[in-house]
Design an enzyme around this catalytic site. Structure first.
Site, PDB file in Angstrom:
ATOM      1  CB  SER A 113      -0.860   0.038   1.273  1.00 45.10           C
ATOM      2  OG  SER A 113      -1.654  -1.107   1.394  1.00 45.10           O
ATOM      3  CB  ILE A 124      -6.997   7.868   0.569  1.00 42.72           C
ATOM      4  CG1 ILE A 124      -8.063   8.939   0.869  1.00 42.72           C
ATOM      5  CG2 ILE A 124      -7.401   6.950  -0.587  1.00 42.72           C
ATOM      6  CD1 ILE A 124      -9.390   8.407   1.357  1.00 42.72           C
ATOM      7  CD  GLU A 125      -4.020   0.533   3.469  1.00 39.51           C
ATOM      8  OE1 GLU A 125      -3.297  -0.476   3.418  1.00 39.51           O
ATOM      9  OE2 GLU A 125      -4.846   0.730   4.391  1.00 39.51           O
ATOM     10  CB  ILE A 126      -4.011   3.504  -3.266  1.00 39.59           C
ATOM     11  CG1 ILE A 126      -4.802   4.796  -3.042  1.00 39.59           C
ATOM     12  CG2 ILE A 126      -4.312   2.891  -4.632  1.00 39.59           C
ATOM     13  CD1 ILE A 126      -4.335   5.959  -3.878  1.00 39.59           C
TER      14      ILE A 126
END
Length: 130
Positions: A113, A124-126
């Site tokens: 991530s 916001i974690e992607i």
């Protein structure tokens, strides 16, 4: 009993900045719809088979969360692109990465991530499967 998330509601201070981040930076699609009682035009951000409905602080729709405040969310999204391409897109959009890439534990597997903050300072974690 529960199968999957349909939508969630994000409360924002600045609707235009919020829409810009989620559409331009994260690639979601802006959707306008009529809903609520009484029916009014609303905005949502669509991705995959889910969406994020928007409330503007002080102009929320009923019913709403008990304490709807901008900046209180911590969300993790699985990317449709390799994480290297996500990082390149964030850099191209000049959006700062807070942390990562790092290994984490997702709902179904280990994930890799990066973290950013949206305009309301939500975390916001992607991610991608590790």
């Amino acid at each position: 009993m529960i199968d999957h998330l349909d939508h969630l509601v994000l409360t924002t201070f600045d609707e235009a900045a919020c829409v810009d981040f989620y559409t331009r930076v994260l690639g979601m699609q802006l959707e306008r719809f009529v809903g609520g009682t009484p029916p009014v035009e609303r905005l949502a951000l669509r991705f995959g088979q889910q969406k994020i409905n928007l409330h503007v602080r002080g102009r929320e729709f009923e019913p709403k969360a008990h304490l709807p405040v901008p900046g209180a969310l911590d969300l993790c999204f699985l990317a449709s692109l390799p994480l290297a391409q996500v990082i390149a897109r964030l850099q191209a959009q000049q959006w700062p990465i807070v942390e990562g890439p790092v290994l984490r534990t997702g709902a179904t597997c280990k994930i890799r991530s990066v973290y950013v903050r949206d305009p309301d300072l939500n975390l916001i974690e992607i991610s991608e499967p590790a």
